[in-house]
Design an enzyme around this catalytic site. Structure first.
Site, short mmCIF file in Angstrom:
data_model
loop_
_atom_site.label_atom_id
_atom_site.label_comp_id
_atom_site.label_asym_id
_atom_site.label_seq_id
_atom_site.Cartn_x
_atom_site.Cartn_y
_atom_site.Cartn_z
N ILE A 38 -6.98 -4.99 7.99
CA ILE A 38 -8.06 -4.04 7.78
C ILE A 38 -9.07 -4.47 6.72
O ILE A 38 -10.20 -3.98 6.70
CB ILE A 38 -7.49 -2.64 7.46
CG1 ILE A 38 -8.53 -1.58 7.74
CG2 ILE A 38 -6.98 -2.57 6.03
CD1 ILE A 38 -8.01 -0.17 7.59
N LYS A 78 -12.69 0.19 5.86
CA LYS A 78 -12.93 -0.68 4.70
C LYS A 78 -14.11 -1.61 4.91
O LYS A 78 -15.03 -1.64 4.11
CB LYS A 78 -11.67 -1.52 4.41
CG LYS A 78 -10.39 -0.72 4.41
CD LYS A 78 -10.34 0.29 3.30
CE LYS A 78 -9.04 1.09 3.34
NZ LYS A 78 -9.00 2.16 2.33
N TYR A 122 0.84 -1.19 0.00
CA TYR A 122 0.00 0.00 0.00
C TYR A 122 0.88 1.26 0.00
O TYR A 122 1.70 1.45 0.91
CB TYR A 122 -0.89 -0.04 1.24
CG TYR A 122 -1.54 1.24 1.69
CD1 TYR A 122 -1.39 1.68 3.01
CD2 TYR A 122 -2.34 2.00 0.84
CE1 TYR A 122 -2.00 2.84 3.46
CE2 TYR A 122 -2.95 3.16 1.28
CZ TYR A 122 -2.78 3.58 2.59
OH TYR A 122 -3.37 4.72 3.03
#
Lengths: 448, 535
Positions: free
Chosen positions: B335, B372, B248
């Site tokens: 997440i 998320k 990410y």
């Protein structure tokens, strides 16, 4: 034959960082011992009338009714428009570090209102953070390198030792102030602090003042502000003005913001580029649980950088929406600010009168949620130890948690900060009564 | 290749003013002299001349002297103390009169962050902000596939709000809206009721194979501060974490910005479907040691971002063994745990693996959040879950800088405690993500674009290497640029994620409506055609 059990070597415990194990959080200091005493035995009018009364927490509970009244009449603030959901989707997705434009605009006008329209605030210079604690730390990260120093006038808010130093690695060098001139900041004190830092090999990056002052409960005079700004220009350093109590000045006319000083100088670049204001709704609006802070900077690079760094400390979009509604209602905010000031002044008068009856004098204050009380005459020895001994007695026997001046780095022993806005008037009376009786007894017998 | 903050402070430069032109006219002809053709005499004359001109220039441009103190009357104040002498001495006013030439400086950290970020990840996001696609209002706008957001189940949340919101804020019995409970200072690391509700949610979302203990939880304003706070607790400035690539892009900022901790990539390859291997980990660890870097931990996302694959039990065991052997930490960013669409594999949290096992749990930490799995990024809710008491204590103290707003906590306690709603949400969410995944990946497939095998996340990892002319980062970025500016589709190029193989792109598909998918495919197809025909 006994079987010899082989001792398995214990695997080395995995190590943590230096920051994790450092003591800079300060929670082992005597200041926090008072909090523990309160937590273990909190006063309650009905269920625990002999418990510890919390007078060490600067929280404003005198104007909740006004907030609740607003929310009741404007349920669209707590929801997202008609039927609770119209604007919900966009709001729930909104995580832009610029913050809701409507909320920034509302904060800017609220700040203008507090200053009686004597300064203008541009919503595009408002950077949002989750509380002033975060705002002060963020500015420190941006303005100073690890090992650099900020100059802060004493006495100052004990939390600064932790908030400004812990993760940033920046140092605090005190600007010593004295009761002889009511703890006002003088030019010679500024220079002395600067020279002290330099002699210790530290690079000074800025001055941080709290105006109105915590723990003094008094505004900084205009002339002093001019001096400090001149000093910052001369040394080419930053000036951070934490104006978190600006709306808690008992009368609007008595507060001069650094913003006003800047504007009166024609907003010269040489002044503007170094001035940053910290604000929050935790004190004036009594909403510390909402976690709403802001950095207002006149320096474009600082605004850009602070915004990006605020990713680590964003305000919930739900809260931004709610407060945008509330703070853009000028009728509400005008009335709130005026009423809040009056109520705080009344409280202040009550506590000053009560202390005076007990023979205790305080610094003449005009702002904030506390008063700066002088118990110097009662100290057995005029030292930090003497002060802490007296403080211990007060926490333990009188059962009042007040804050000793030494935890605020006050250069003279015997001063204490006493909060008065985080309890009912009845509780305040109980506290004053207890203190009165203690002082009488102490004067007579030298003990409680 | 990613923008890494430089630690070099910029040298202070004279403030640019309108008169700078005069300076330039002096400097250019002097260049020859300065470069040594003028000799020693000129070499010393020139600086003197410059100094003279500098003084002249300053004299002309001196700022107006500050007003005399008498024009600033002291503010009327009943508490005006008897002030000591505060008048300025005249020598100091002279200094002020000249005005500063050197701008006041920011810290090195500040300077680094002030620089414009040219990572395609951020550039793309900015471009979309300026020209966002809207089916009705802006049909030619840029379609956002570069931000992992999920809007598929807002209807469920909105319905819940309609039925429950006012109660949740007022405490359920129609009592007056009292802010007393939420206005005052709350524990900085979150209300216990919220921790209890989050522990329950995490357990449900992760397939109920494991339960979470609220006392091992620290809450803060988002997963962004969560990972930073954890980093501050586990590593010192200059230390490093190992991290599998691709990763990410936000980690480069979130982890490195203020902590000064380095990220060492552990490269994963398409031949392994970008799965992390202990061999690669070991290699990266040894290389780091040789460079003198102290590795403090391994950070990985599971489900991974941007690929979307999930770690098998075996791999998790191997990672734990590795961490134990090297005596380092493990940070599992889970997440996306609730955003699963795969049916072949089940997600297994590292918490489930270590439960009841002989591992030294004190090195295991989990990052979670509601951005998320519950689609509420704006509300700022993140979690550090740890088995290490000291980490919990330190992290708890650090949450004062990033606490969750009280009204939001109140709202979420209510929502997360509604078990029936949460179960329905989790299940429906998975179904809808699966549907979008099928549509989207199927659409790409028809264009000849294959995706990596994945089971979770809000995106797919597409191999567009067939479309790039030059099999390099440059070629990849050219394609990215075409997709953004010609195709008007924003995707995240693999190079922004430190992927070692060019041509891969992350495409987020959960913020689209079904009817938008054909349009997306049409636009990508157009760009694909352009590339194939050599444009």
């Amino acid at each position: 034959m006994a079987i010899e059990l082989e001792q398995q070597p214990k695997p080395a415990a995995v190590a943590l960082s230096r920051i994790a194990v450092s003591e800079t959080h300060g929670e082992d200091s005597p200041y926090f011992a008072g909090w523990k005493a309160y937590d273990e035995n909190p006063y309650d009018e009905l269920t625990n009338p002999s418990g510890v009364i919390q007078m060490g927490l600067a929280e404003n509970q005198v104007s909740f009714d006004l907030l609740e009244d607003f929310l009741e009449r404007h349920s669209e603030a707590a929801t997202w428009g008609k039927g609770a959901t119209a604007g919900f989707r966009d709001n729930a997705l909104f995580q832009d570090y610029h913050g809701l434009k409507s909320f920034r605009g509302a904060m800017a006008s609220f700040m203008e209102q507090i200053r009686g329209g004597r300064a203008r605030f541009d919503p595009d210079r408002v950077v949002l953070t989750a509380g002033a604690t975060a705002a002060n730390e963020l500015l420190t990260f941006i303005l100073a390198n690890p090992g650099d120093a900020l100059l802060i006038p004493t006495p100052y808010y004990p939390g600064f030792d932790r908030d400004l130093r812990w993760r940033t690695g920046v140092q605090i060098v005190p600007i010593h102030c004295h009761s002889s001139n009511n703890f006002q900041i003088t030019e010679s004190a500024l220079h002395a602090a600067y020279d002290d830092a330099v002699s210790r090999g530290l690079t000074v990056r800025g001055v941080l003042i709290t105006n109105p002052s915590n723990p003094l409960g008094a505004t900084v005079q205009r002339a002093a502000l001019e001096q400090i700004l001149d000093f910052a220009v001369e040394k080419n350093i930053h000036l951070v003005s934490d104006e978190i109590y600006s709306g808690s000045t008992f009368s609007s006319a008595e507060f001069v913001s650094i913003a006003e000083v800047l504007e009166s100088r024609g907003s010269r670049h040489v002044d503007r580029e170094r001035v940053h204001i910290v604000y929050s709704l935790s004190k004036d609006l009594g909403l510390p649980g909402f976690r709403v802070g802001t950095i207002y900077s006149y320096n474009d690079a600082v605004v850009t950088t602070a915004r990006r760094m605020s990713s680590f400390t964003l305000i919930s979009s739900q809260t931004q929406h709610l407060l945008a509604c509330m703070l853009s209602d000028e009728e509400f905010t005008a009335n709130y600010v005026k009423t809040n000031r009056e109520r705080l002044r009344r409280r202040y008068d009550v506590i000053i009168a009560g202390l005076r009856r007990a023979g205790i004098e305080c610094l003449r204050g005009n702002a904030g949620l506390f008063c700066w009380m002088n118990l110097g005459p009662l100290l057995k020895e005029s030292t930090k130890e003497g002060e802490l001994a007296l403080w211990n007695l007060i926490v333990r026997d009188v059962r009042l948690n007040i804050s000793p001046g030494s935890s605020c780095h006050c250069s003279e022993p015997g001063w204490f900060r006493v909060c008065f806005a985080n309890m009912s008037e009845a509780t305040l009376d109980v506290a004053l009564d207890r203190l009165h009786r203690f002082v009488d007894q102490y004067r007579r017998t030298g003990s409680s | 290749m990613t923008e890494s903050p430089s630690s070099e402070p910029e040298p202070p430069s004279p403030k640019p003013r309108a008169a700078a032109g005069n300076g330039m006219r002096l400097v250019v002809p002097l260049q020859g002299v300065v470069q040594g053709r003028g000799g020693l005499i000129l070499g010393s004359l020139i600086p003197c001349a410059l100094f003279y001109f500098l003084q002249l220039y300053l004299k002309r441009h001196r700022s107006p002297k500050p007003p005399a103190s008498s024009s600033n009357p002291p503010s009327p104040s009943s508490s005006s103390p008897n002030l000591g002498d505060l008048a300025r001495t005249s020598s100091r006013s002279n200094l002020l009169g000249r005005g500063s030439i050197v701008p006041v400086r920011l810290s090195s950290r500040g300077m680094a962050i002030a620089k414009p970020n040219d990572s395609p990840y951020y550039v793309g996001l900015d471009k979309v902000a300026g020209d966002r696609f809207h089916r009705v209002d802006n049909p030619e706008g840029i379609i956002q596939l570069g931000l992992s957001e999920n809007t598929l189940c807002f209807d469920l949340i909105e319905r819940w709000m309609k039925e429950n919101l006012m109660d949740s804020l007022m405490g359920g019995d129609g009592a007056e809206l009292s802010i007393n409970g939420m206005a005052t200072y709350q524990p900085f690391d979150g209300l216990m009721e919220l921790k209890v509700a989050m522990a329950d949610f995490m357990s449900r979302v992760m397939g109920k194979g494991v339960s979470f203990n609220p006392s091992q939880m620290v809450l803060m304003a988002g997963a962004t501060p969560a990972i930073e706070i954890l980093t501050f607790c586990l590593a010192d400035h200059g230390n490093a974490f190992l991290i599998p690539t691709p990763y990410y892009p936000g980690f480069d900022r979130d982890i490195k910005f203020r902590t000064g901790v380095e990220l060492i990539p552990v490269h994963c390859r398409s031949t392994d479907n970008f799965m992390l291997t202990v061999t690669a980990l070991d290699q990266a660890y040894n290389q780091a040691r040789k460079r003198g870097l102290k590795v403090r931990g391994i950070l990985f996302s599971n489900p991974s971002n941007p690929v979307g694959n999930i770690l098998s039990r075996e791999t998790l065991y191997e990672l734990l063994d590795f961490a134990q052997e090297k005596n380092i930490h493990i940070i599992s960013d889970e997440i996306f745990a609730g955003s699963l669409y795969g049916t072949a594999e089940e997600f297994v949290s590292v918490a489930e693996i270590i439960e009841g096992e002989e591992f030294d749990k004190s090195r295991v930490h989990i990052i979670y959040g509601l951005s998320k799995d519950l689609s509420l990024p704006g509300f700022r809710v993140g979690v550090v879950y740890s088995y290490n008491e000291n980490v919990l204590a330190a992290a708890k103290r650090l949450t004062r800088f990033s606490s969750i707003s009280a009204p939001t906590q109140r709202l979420l306690i209510s929502m997360l405690s509604d078990a029936k709603f949460i179960e329905e949400y989790i299940e429906t969410n998975r179904k809808r993500i699966r549907r979008m995944y099928d549509l989207f990946v199927g659409g790409l497939d028809q264009l000849g674009i294959r995706c990596a095998k994945s089971s979770g996340g809000l995106y797919c990892w597409a191999d567009m290497s067939v479309l790039i002319a030059l099999y390099s980062e440059k070629g990849e970025l050219e394609l990215w640029d075409k997709l953004l500016n010609v195709g008007k589709v924003n995707v995240t190029p693999g190079s922004a994620c430190h992927c070692i193989e060019p041509g891969w792109f992350r495409c987020c598909f959960t913020a689209l409506a079904e009817e938008d998918v054909p349009l997306v495919m049409e636009r990508i197809g157009k760009v694909a055609e352009m590339c194939k025909s050599g444009h």
